[in-house]
Structures are given as structure tokens and as C-alpha cells.
Design an enzyme around this catalytic site. Structure first.
Site, PDB file in Angstrom:
ATOM      1  CE1 TYR A  71      -3.440  -2.904   0.861  1.00  0.00           C
ATOM      2  CE2 TYR A  71      -4.400  -0.959  -0.173  1.00  0.00           C
ATOM      3  CZ  TYR A  71      -4.469  -2.300   0.166  1.00  0.00           C
ATOM      4  OH  TYR A  71      -5.583  -3.028  -0.202  1.00  0.00           O
ATOM      5  CG  HIS A 131     -14.351  -0.512  -3.323  1.00  0.00           C
ATOM      6  ND1 HIS A 131     -14.148  -0.832  -4.643  1.00  0.00           N
ATOM      7  CD2 HIS A 131     -15.503  -1.106  -2.959  1.00  0.00           C
ATOM      8  CE1 HIS A 131     -15.142  -1.612  -5.060  1.00  0.00           C
ATOM      9  NE2 HIS A 131     -15.986  -1.782  -4.057  1.00  0.00           N
ATOM     10  CB  CYS A 142     -10.459   1.522  18.540  1.00  0.00           C
ATOM     11  SG  CYS A 142      -9.406   2.913  18.087  1.00  0.00           S
ATOM     12  CB  CYS A 166      -6.669   1.240  21.199  1.00  0.00           C
ATOM     13  SG  CYS A 166      -6.540   0.554  19.538  1.00  0.00           S
TER      14      CYS A 166
HETATM   15  C1  BV8 Z   1     -18.261  -8.158   0.087  1.00  0.00           C
HETATM   16  C2  BV8 Z   1     -10.107  -1.565  -2.373  1.00  0.00           C
HETATM   17  C3  BV8 Z   1     -19.493  -9.319   1.701  1.00  0.00           C
HETATM   18  C4  BV8 Z   1      -8.866  -2.317  -2.007  1.00  0.00           C
HETATM   19  C5  BV8 Z   1     -11.415  -3.112  -3.740  1.00  0.00           C
HETATM   20  C6  BV8 Z   1     -14.718 -14.972  -3.125  1.00  0.00           C
HETATM   21  C7  BV8 Z   1     -13.939 -14.640  -2.025  1.00  0.00           C
HETATM   22  C8  BV8 Z   1     -14.073 -13.433  -1.345  1.00  0.00           C
HETATM   23  C9  BV8 Z   1     -15.016 -12.510  -1.794  1.00  0.00           C
HETATM   24  C10 BV8 Z   1     -15.776 -12.848  -2.911  1.00  0.00           C
HETATM   25  C11 BV8 Z   1     -15.637 -14.051  -3.572  1.00  0.00           C
HETATM   26  N1  BV8 Z   1     -16.522 -14.054  -4.615  1.00  0.00           N
HETATM   27  C12 BV8 Z   1     -17.194 -12.902  -4.650  1.00  0.00           C
HETATM   28  C13 BV8 Z   1     -16.768 -12.162  -3.606  1.00  0.00           C
HETATM   29  C14 BV8 Z   1     -17.244 -10.841  -3.277  1.00  0.00           C
HETATM   30  C15 BV8 Z   1     -16.110  -9.881  -3.639  1.00  0.00           C
HETATM   31  C16 BV8 Z   1     -15.979  -9.836  -5.142  1.00  0.00           C
HETATM   32  O1  BV8 Z   1     -16.779  -9.207  -5.805  1.00  0.00           O
HETATM   33  N2  BV8 Z   1     -14.938 -10.510  -5.692  1.00  0.00           N
HETATM   34  C17 BV8 Z   1     -14.769 -10.528  -7.133  1.00  0.00           C
HETATM   35  C18 BV8 Z   1     -13.284 -10.352  -7.473  1.00  0.00           C
HETATM   36  C19 BV8 Z   1     -15.313 -11.849  -7.658  1.00  0.00           C
HETATM   37  N3  BV8 Z   1     -16.528  -8.617  -3.108  1.00  0.00           N
HETATM   38  C20 BV8 Z   1     -16.167  -8.301  -1.863  1.00  0.00           C
HETATM   39  O2  BV8 Z   1     -15.455  -8.966  -1.143  1.00  0.00           O
HETATM   40  C21 BV8 Z   1     -16.771  -6.996  -1.358  1.00  0.00           C
HETATM   41  N4  BV8 Z   1     -17.339  -7.232  -0.080  1.00  0.00           N
HETATM   42  O3  BV8 Z   1     -18.756  -8.810  -0.786  1.00  0.00           O
HETATM   43  O4  BV8 Z   1     -18.564  -8.296   1.399  1.00  0.00           O
HETATM   44  C22 BV8 Z   1     -19.786  -9.161   3.134  1.00  0.00           C
HETATM   45  C23 BV8 Z   1     -21.059  -8.759   3.517  1.00  0.00           C
HETATM   46  C24 BV8 Z   1     -21.338  -8.666   4.867  1.00  0.00           C
HETATM   47  C25 BV8 Z   1     -20.343  -8.932   5.820  1.00  0.00           C
HETATM   48  C26 BV8 Z   1     -19.046  -9.299   5.407  1.00  0.00           C
HETATM   49  C27 BV8 Z   1     -18.765  -9.419   4.058  1.00  0.00           C
HETATM   50  C28 BV8 Z   1     -15.696  -5.941  -1.206  1.00  0.00           C
HETATM   51  C29 BV8 Z   1     -15.100  -5.617  -2.553  1.00  0.00           C
HETATM   52  C30 BV8 Z   1     -14.155  -4.440  -2.403  1.00  0.00           C
HETATM   53  C31 BV8 Z   1     -12.738  -4.889  -2.686  1.00  0.00           C
HETATM   54  N5  BV8 Z   1     -11.831  -3.734  -2.672  1.00  0.00           N
HETATM   55  N6  BV8 Z   1     -10.613  -2.046  -3.669  1.00  0.00           N
HETATM   56  C32 BV8 Z   1      -7.696  -1.870  -2.840  1.00  0.00           C
HETATM   57  O5  BV8 Z   1      -7.882  -1.198  -3.862  1.00  0.00           O
HETATM   58  O6  BV8 Z   1      -6.567  -2.199  -2.442  1.00  0.00           O
HETATM   59  S1  BV8 Z   1     -11.989  -3.631  -5.242  1.00  0.00           S
HETATM   60  C33 BV8 Z   1     -10.859  -3.263  -6.482  1.00  0.00           C
HETATM   61  O7  BV8 Z   1     -11.395  -3.839  -7.678  1.00  0.00           O
HETATM   62  C34 BV8 Z   1     -10.730  -1.782  -6.809  1.00  0.00           C
HETATM   63  O8  BV8 Z   1     -11.516  -0.931  -6.025  1.00  0.00           O
HETATM   64  C35 BV8 Z   1     -11.194  -1.740  -8.273  1.00  0.00           C
HETATM   65  O9  BV8 Z   1     -11.763  -0.552  -8.616  1.00  0.00           O
HETATM   66  C36 BV8 Z   1     -12.193  -2.816  -8.220  1.00  0.00           C
HETATM   67  C37 BV8 Z   1     -12.850  -3.308  -9.428  1.00  0.00           C
HETATM   68  O10 BV8 Z   1     -11.918  -3.429 -10.468  1.00  0.00           O
HETATM   69  P1  BV8 Z   1     -12.108  -2.416 -11.699  1.00  0.00           P
HETATM   70  O11 BV8 Z   1     -12.203  -1.036 -11.146  1.00  0.00           O
HETATM   71  O12 BV8 Z   1     -13.230  -2.871 -12.551  1.00  0.00           O
HETATM   72  O13 BV8 Z   1     -10.712  -2.530 -12.396  1.00  0.00           O
HETATM   73  P2  BV8 Z   1     -10.246  -3.653 -13.443  1.00  0.00           P
HETATM   74  O14 BV8 Z   1      -8.747  -3.523 -13.568  1.00  0.00           O
HETATM   75  O15 BV8 Z   1     -10.849  -4.964 -13.066  1.00  0.00           O
HETATM   76  O16 BV8 Z   1     -10.917  -3.212 -14.822  1.00  0.00           O
HETATM   77  C38 BV8 Z   1     -10.472  -2.033 -15.474  1.00  0.00           C
HETATM   78  C39 BV8 Z   1     -11.398  -1.835 -16.643  1.00  0.00           C
HETATM   79  O17 BV8 Z   1     -11.083  -0.585 -17.242  1.00  0.00           O
HETATM   80  C40 BV8 Z   1     -11.255  -2.895 -17.726  1.00  0.00           C
HETATM   81  O18 BV8 Z   1     -12.554  -3.283 -18.147  1.00  0.00           O
HETATM   82  C41 BV8 Z   1     -10.502  -2.158 -18.858  1.00  0.00           C
HETATM   83  O19 BV8 Z   1     -10.924  -2.610 -20.136  1.00  0.00           O
HETATM   84  C42 BV8 Z   1     -10.960  -0.752 -18.644  1.00  0.00           C
HETATM   85  N7  BV8 Z   1      -9.999   0.280 -19.082  1.00  0.00           N
HETATM   86  C43 BV8 Z   1      -8.636   0.241 -18.997  1.00  0.00           C
HETATM   87  N8  BV8 Z   1      -8.133   1.414 -19.461  1.00  0.00           N
HETATM   88  C44 BV8 Z   1      -9.197   2.190 -19.807  1.00  0.00           C
HETATM   89  C45 BV8 Z   1     -10.388   1.472 -19.568  1.00  0.00           C
HETATM   90  N9  BV8 Z   1     -11.613   1.972 -19.822  1.00  0.00           N
HETATM   91  C46 BV8 Z   1     -11.677   3.227 -20.319  1.00  0.00           C
HETATM   92  N10 BV8 Z   1     -10.581   3.978 -20.566  1.00  0.00           N
HETATM   93  C47 BV8 Z   1      -9.334   3.490 -20.332  1.00  0.00           C
HETATM   94  N11 BV8 Z   1      -8.262   4.258 -20.592  1.00  0.00           N
HETATM   95 ZN    ZN Z   2      -7.312   2.057  18.014  1.00  0.00          ZN
END
Ligand code: BV8
Ligand code: ZN
Length: 259
Positions: A71, A131, A142, A166
Site C-alpha cells: 500500500y 471502497h 477501534c 489504543c
Molecule cells: C463483500 C479496495 C461481503 C482495495 C477493492 C470470493 C472470495 C471473497 C469474496 C468474494 C468471492 N466471490 C465474490 C466475492 C465478493 C467480492 C468480489 O466481488 N470478488 C470478485 C473479485 C469476484 N466482493 C467483496 O469482497 C466486497 N465485499 O462482498 O462483502 C460481506 C457482507 C457482509 C459482511 C461481510 C462481508 C468488497 C469488494 C471491495 C474490494 N476492494 N478495492 C484496494 O484497492 O486495495 S476492489 C478493487 O477492484 C478496486 O476498487 C477496483 O476498482 C475494483 C474493481 O476493479 P475495476 O475497477 O473494474 O478494475 P479492473 O482492472 O478490473 O478493470 C479495469 C477496466 O477498465 C477494464 O474493463 C478495462 O478494459 C478498462 N480500461 C482500462 N483502461 C481504460 C479502460 N476503460 C476506459 N478507458 C481506459 N483508458
Molecule cells: Zn485504536
């Protein structure tokens, strides 16, 4: 990449002209032209690691030093990046337009906020970071949280930042995989998407839930969905207009008034 004469472009422009409420739903592709690596592209962030390895609570519990090293690298990299013409076009529309234009971003790079605050401190329009942000830090035990842009000393476990309240480890203020999004943020975002006349989906692979379901909410409520991407995605089937190509090409053309 088609020029702005494609039928989809004309339909998208018409929908935006008639709209009163607009939501811009952005992913990593929005910031690609600012130099921020995407998650799943060829030069993607995840290339060296799988998401489960670093952006999860268990990764932090197993090796907080490695997670902070990653990070810190991303924070330093993103601090050198600037909003691109796509961010600036969205922020400009938010400031000059009489429409309600709200950004719901999956990105944690802060570039939408930067573009908006560079233009106007006083605007009532906003950005929701679904996110969290690379530039917020919070306690792992905390409610302590603060904005933070300091370099993180991840040279050893003992040098990692600690909570002033904490003494538990501080962690990046982002939502990890397997963590729930903030309830209020989620409710607000789904409400905004449902009420939107138009949802502009920019640069997302639409794989991460629950965020990826937001444009579906607009479509289900009869709103118009515009997708801007280099490639088709799972959302392309429901988009009313697909604009193939970079966000920094299409957003200025789509959002500038009176062109
Ligand atoms: C939740 C912060 C439930 C961190 C991010 C199995 C195991 C564990 C979890 C899961 C699982 N299966 C499903 C899940 C749920 C999971 C999920 O969706 N997983 C996916 C991968 C299958 N989701 C979660 O875990 C979420 N929480 O479900 O909680 C819950 C409920 C109650 C109680 C407890 C739990 C939380 C998800 C949040 C994760 N954190 N980010 C960090 O950044 O370090 S997500 C991360 O991916 C980023 O935020 C990013 O934005 C996001 C999505 O990716 P994209 O933005 O789409 O980026 P990507 O590279 O994929 O695509 C880029 C696109 O741009 C492409 O299409 C490309 O063609 C295009 N592009 C490129 N250049 C250009 C362009 N377009 C236009 N112009 C350009 N120039
Ligand atoms: Zn604390």
C-alpha cells in the site's frame, strides 16, 4: 475507436441532455490514463499478486508488513499521478451543470475528488468512494481514523504505524475483499443509482460486487446506461449505449455542453 458520430454517441448525448440526475460509476480504467495501474489489465496491479494475497483482512493478519509495503508503494505511486481529462470533464460538468451529477467510484486513488476540489471548493456535487481511500488510515481495532499521506515505514513489523488511542496496528482505510462496504454508503449509492436518469459506467470490468450491481439498479428503474470501456464487460448487455475507447477521449465529448 469510432468518432463521436456513432449512433450510440448521439443517443448518449440525447439522454444526458434530457437528464436531471446523473450518476458516474467509475472503476480503475478511469484512472489508467493518469498512470494508475488497473487491477486486471496486462500491466495490472494484481499481476504480481492475487487480490486474496494482499487486499484481504487475513493477508493483513498474516503479514501486515507486506500488506503495508504494497500500500505504501501504491500511495507513493498515486501521489505522483494527476487527474486526466476524463476526471476533469466529470468535475467540470459537476461544477457548471444545473443537473445533479454524483460520482460513485470504486477507485481508492482520490483523483475524482482532486479534480473536483481543484475546480471548486464550494460545489454541492459530490464523490462517493465505495471502497474507501488509499489516503485514509484507520485502526484495526477501534473507530480511530484519519486522512493520511505520510510515507509508511514498512521496514519491519515494529515500525508499522500504531493507533494513538489504543496502540493497535493502523491499516489502510480501504474496503478489502471479504469485508462489507459501509452500510450507509451502500444504501446511498443504490438509492442514487435507482433515481438516476442516466448512469455513465466508466472503466470497470464489472466483476467486483456489490459495486458492479449499481448500474443494474439504474437500468431496472428505467434509467439510461452508457458504458465507456476499451472492451465489452458483463454490463455491456444492459447498456443502452456503448462507447468503445479511452475515458479521456469520450468523457470530454460526452459531458461538455453546447458542442
Ligand atoms: C463483500 C479496495 C461481503 C482495495 C477493492 C470470493 C472470495 C471473497 C469474496 C468474494 C468471492 N466471490 C465474490 C466475492 C465478493 C467480492 C468480489 O466481488 N470478488 C470478485 C473479485 C469476484 N466482493 C467483496 O469482497 C466486497 N465485499 O462482498 O462483502 C460481506 C457482507 C457482509 C459482511 C461481510 C462481508 C468488497 C469488494 C471491495 C474490494 N476492494 N478495492 C484496494 O484497492 O486495495 S476492489 C478493487 O477492484 C478496486 O476498487 C477496483 O476498482 C475494483 C474493481 O476493479 P475495476 O475497477 O473494474 O478494475 P479492473 O482492472 O478490473 O478493470 C479495469 C477496466 O477498465 C477494464 O474493463 C478495462 O478494459 C478498462 N480500461 C482500462 N483502461 C481504460 C479502460 N476503460 C476506459 N478507458 C481506459 N483508458
Ligand atoms: Zn485504536
Amino acid at each position: 475507436m469510432d468518432g463521436p458520430t456513432t449512433p450510440d454517441f448521439a443517443a448518449a448525448r440525447r439522454a444526458l441532455t434530457d437528464a436531471t440526475r446523473v450518476v458516474v460509476f467509475s472503476g480503475a480504467g478511469m484512472s489508467a490514463e493518469s498512470g494508475v495501474p488497473t487491477f486486471r489489465g496486462p500491466d495490472g496491479l494484481w499481476k504480481n499478486f492475487r487480490p486474496e494475497q494482499l487486499a484481504t483482512p487475513s493477508a493483513f493478519a498474516a503479514d501486515a508488513r507486506l500488506v503495508w509495503e504494497w500500500y505504501d508503494w501504491r500511495r507513493r505511486l498515486v501521489s505522483e499521478c494527476a487527474p486526466n481529462p476524463g476526471h476533469i470533464a466529470v468535475a467540470t460538468a459537476q461544477v457548471v451543470s444545473d443537473k445533479q451529477i454524483h460520482v460513485l467510484t470504486q477507485n481508492v486513488d482520490g483523483l475524482h475528488e482532486r479534480a473536483l476540489s481543484d475546480l471548486s471548493e464550494a460545489t454541492k456535487q459530490g464523490v462517493t468512494e465505495l471502497h474507501g481511500s488509499l489516503f485514509r488510515i484507520r485502526c484495526s481495532a477501534c473507530p480511530y481514523e484519519r486522512p493520511d499521506r505520510q510515507a509508511i515505514d514498512a521496514s519491519s513489523f515494529d515500525s508499522l504505524p500504531r493507533c494513538p488511542d489504543c496502540s493497535a496496528l493502523l491499516r489502510p482505510g480501504v474496503v478489502w475483499f471479504g469485508e462489507a462496504l459501509d452500510e450507509k454508503v451502500l444504501d446511498f449509492s443504490f438509492q442514487a443509482a435507482a433515481e438516476a436518469d442516466v448512469c455513465v459506467v466508466v472503466g470497470t470490468s464489472a466483476l467486483v460486487e456489490p459495486a458492479a450491481s449499481l448500474p443494474r439498479q439504474t437500468a431496472a428503474s428505467g434509467g439510461f446506461v452508457i458504458e465507456i470501456n476499451l472492451e465489452r464487460t458483463p454490463l455491456s448487455g444492459l447498456a443502452d449505449a456503448f462507447l468503445p475507447g479511452p475515458s479521456s477521449h469520450w468523457l470530454p465529448r460526452l459531458l461538455t455542453t453546447g458542442e
